[in-house]
Every structure is written in C-alpha cells, then in structure tokens.
Design an enzyme around this catalytic site. Structure first.
Site, mmCIF file in Angstrom:
data_model
loop_
_atom_site.group_PDB
_atom_site.id
_atom_site.type_symbol
_atom_site.label_atom_id
_atom_site.label_comp_id
_atom_site.label_asym_id
_atom_site.label_seq_id
_atom_site.Cartn_x
_atom_site.Cartn_y
_atom_site.Cartn_z
ATOM 1 N N ARG A 51 -11.413 -12.135 -8.454
ATOM 2 C CA ARG A 51 -10.036 -12.007 -9.057
ATOM 3 C C ARG A 51 -9.024 -12.869 -8.454
ATOM 4 O O ARG A 51 -9.047 -13.030 -7.102
ATOM 5 C CB ARG A 51 -9.452 -10.559 -9.006
ATOM 6 C CG ARG A 51 -8.393 -10.178 -9.437
ATOM 7 C CD ARG A 51 -8.053 -8.883 -9.326
ATOM 8 N NE ARG A 51 -6.500 -8.438 -10.119
ATOM 9 C CZ ARG A 51 -6.149 -7.124 -10.315
ATOM 10 N NH1 ARG A 51 -6.853 -6.037 -9.805
ATOM 11 N NH2 ARG A 51 -5.087 -6.925 -10.886
ATOM 12 N N ARG A 74 -2.299 -15.726 0.687
ATOM 13 C CA ARG A 74 -0.990 -15.968 0.713
ATOM 14 C C ARG A 74 -0.145 -15.392 1.694
ATOM 15 O O ARG A 74 0.731 -16.068 2.043
ATOM 16 C CB ARG A 74 -0.382 -15.527 -0.853
ATOM 17 C CG ARG A 74 -0.835 -16.184 -2.123
ATOM 18 C CD ARG A 74 -0.897 -15.871 -3.270
ATOM 19 N NE ARG A 74 0.818 -15.497 -3.576
ATOM 20 C CZ ARG A 74 1.244 -14.717 -4.614
ATOM 21 N NH1 ARG A 74 0.485 -14.228 -5.360
ATOM 22 N NH2 ARG A 74 2.429 -14.646 -4.776
ATOM 23 N N TYR A 105 -10.744 -20.948 -0.413
ATOM 24 C CA TYR A 105 -9.134 -21.244 -0.929
ATOM 25 C C TYR A 105 -8.713 -22.346 -0.414
ATOM 26 O O TYR A 105 -8.980 -22.521 0.863
ATOM 27 C CB TYR A 105 -8.564 -19.969 -0.640
ATOM 28 C CG TYR A 105 -8.823 -18.847 -1.737
ATOM 29 C CD1 TYR A 105 -8.079 -18.900 -3.118
ATOM 30 C CD2 TYR A 105 -9.770 -17.831 -1.551
ATOM 31 C CE1 TYR A 105 -8.356 -17.733 -3.881
ATOM 32 C CE2 TYR A 105 -10.102 -16.791 -2.569
ATOM 33 C CZ TYR A 105 -9.502 -16.599 -3.765
ATOM 34 O OH TYR A 105 -9.454 -15.694 -4.663
ATOM 35 N N ASP A 158 -4.879 -13.857 -8.824
ATOM 36 C CA ASP A 158 -3.578 -13.304 -9.186
ATOM 37 C C ASP A 158 -2.672 -14.300 -10.121
ATOM 38 O O ASP A 158 -3.127 -15.142 -10.399
ATOM 39 C CB ASP A 158 -2.793 -12.799 -8.028
ATOM 40 C CG ASP A 158 -3.508 -11.634 -7.215
ATOM 41 O OD1 ASP A 158 -4.067 -10.974 -7.641
ATOM 42 O OD2 ASP A 158 -3.224 -11.719 -5.884
#
Length: 254
Positions: free
Chosen positions: A49, A195, A109, A51
């Site tokens: 997933r 994040r 990421y 965001d």
C-alpha cells in the site's frame, strides 16, 4: 492464469494504491482498464500500500484471468487506456501460487529533498530550504539497522500485528544536482513509517536532535516523540524483490 505486472506511477492525483470508496486510486484505475480490456471483472493485487500522493518508480501487482492473452498486444492496449501518470512496462505469466504482496522478500523506498525550487520536481521532491548536516543524518540512519521495533514511526490505529521490521540499508546521498536522496530497504514497512523516519532524520540534520537523541526516540517506542512525517510527494516505492523461483524482474525502459 496469473500474471505479474511491473509498473510505475505518479501518485499526485490518487488517494494511494489501494481502492477507496468515492476516491481515485491507482488500483481502481488499473482494474477499470483491465475489466474493459478483458471484458470481464478483473481485480489486481498490489505489492503493498502506498499512501495519498506517494509515487512508485517500481511497483509489482498481479491479476488472474481465464482470457487468452496476447501479452504484447495487451501491454500496448493497457498503456493506451491508462492515464499518463500510470505506466506498465511488463506483463509476465507466473505460477498461480505467486503473490505480488505475500511473496515479496524485500521492499525499497527512496525519498528526495531539494533545497532549490524546481517546478519540474514539485511532485517528486520535498522543497526544504534549511541547510542540513548530511553526515549527522547518515550516522542516525545507520542506527536504524541496529533496531527491530519501529513503533515510534508507526501510524496509530493501523492494525499492525507487529511493528517489527528488519532494515537492511538506510543511507543518505547527494545527487549531482544537489538533491538529497534517502534510500531505505527492509523486509517490510509500517504505514507512514518512511515519511516519519525521514521527518525525524531531517530534524537531526537541522540540529534539533543529536544522533543519541534519535536513538532514544526509536527506543521509546512512542510515536509522540518522533517528528512530523515528511510530505508525500518526495517518497517513491523504488524496488520490490522476489525469489528467482517466483519472479524475475525486467529491465525498465525509460
């Protein structure tokens, strides 16, 4: 027959990967195109997933169909049907037991920070003017690999069965144009984890926290102590790794 799909997308216009009621998502957009193309309701399962506003420079999903597929034609037609911010670059038949999410061994990421206003990077980097101590940020990032519980960076009420993750790499680098790039690789990630880590590491870089204080934030297992999460537009899912017996990655064509 099950097919793995390799793709990438600009997440600015979407509420994230996962289908949401009355909101545009990457998953729903692709499913709509597949359903029209295959002329039968078709669902697609993603590797994970992302965001709202988060991008993917590399993403993997799978779908099942009984329709006889010409892969070359399907790849062309699917890209023609999809909006310009979603691109498919491979469709590969796999074993029916192969699963885009559960078979993934590692994910990576990357996060980008720019200190110079660049209109061409408004959807792909965090514009941040405060000078940052990259060496201190790297020292703090390296500490992440010595921990396994990342509750301090886990979004509340996300229903995680565990906040345990194994981070294999976490480091900052400076690209030729001066843009800062953070790379982090792990066996799994918690929602909003990257994040939140980036936001806290940036506070190390600006001198709000020392490296030791950063470690205490991790050890406290308390989300209230970590910094605000970095903006979504600078974040990219950049790699998903599978065992070679499950799936072999194709070279991306720019």
């Amino acid at each position: 027959m099950r097919y793995f799909v390799e793709l990438r997308y600009d997440g600015a216009a979407y509420c994230g990967w996962q289908r949401q009621p009355d909101m545009p998502s990457v998953q729903q957009t692709i499913e709509t195109a597949l359903t029209k193309l295959l002329r039968t309701p078709t669902e697609i399962v993603g590797a994970g997933r992302t965001d709202t506003g988060v991008n993917a420079s590399y993403y993997v999903a799978h779908f099942d169909t009984d329709v006889d597929v010409n892969i070359t034609q399907m790849l062309y037609k699917l890209n023609m049907m999809l909006p310009k911010d979603i691109g498919i670059f491979s469709i590969t038949p796999v074993e029916v037991t192969a699963h885009a999410r559960f078979a993934a061994m590692e994910r990576e990421y990357t996060y980008f920070i720019s200190s110079v206003k660049n209109p061409f990077r408004r959807h792909s980097a965090w514009l941040y003017y405060v000078p940052l101590d990259v060496e201190a940020m790297n020292q703090a990032a390296a500490k992440l690999m010595t921990y396994s519980d990342f509750t301090s960076f886990a979004k509340l009420n996300s229903n995680n069965k565990t906040n345990i993750c194994r981070i294999m790499d976490a480091h900052w680098s400076v690209e030729e144009d001066g843009v800062l790039r953070f790379t982090i690789r792990a066996d799994r990630f918690l929602r909003n984890m990257v994040r939140s880590i980036v936001g806290t590491l940036v506070d190390v870089g600006r001198g709000r926290y020392t490296v030791d204080e950063f470690c205490k934030i991790v050890e406290a297992k308390d989300l209230r102590l970590s910094s605000a999460g970095a903006p979504a537009q600078g974040l990219f899912l950049s790699d998903v790794v599978y065992h070679s017996s499950v799936f072999t990655k194709h070279d991306k064509k720019e």
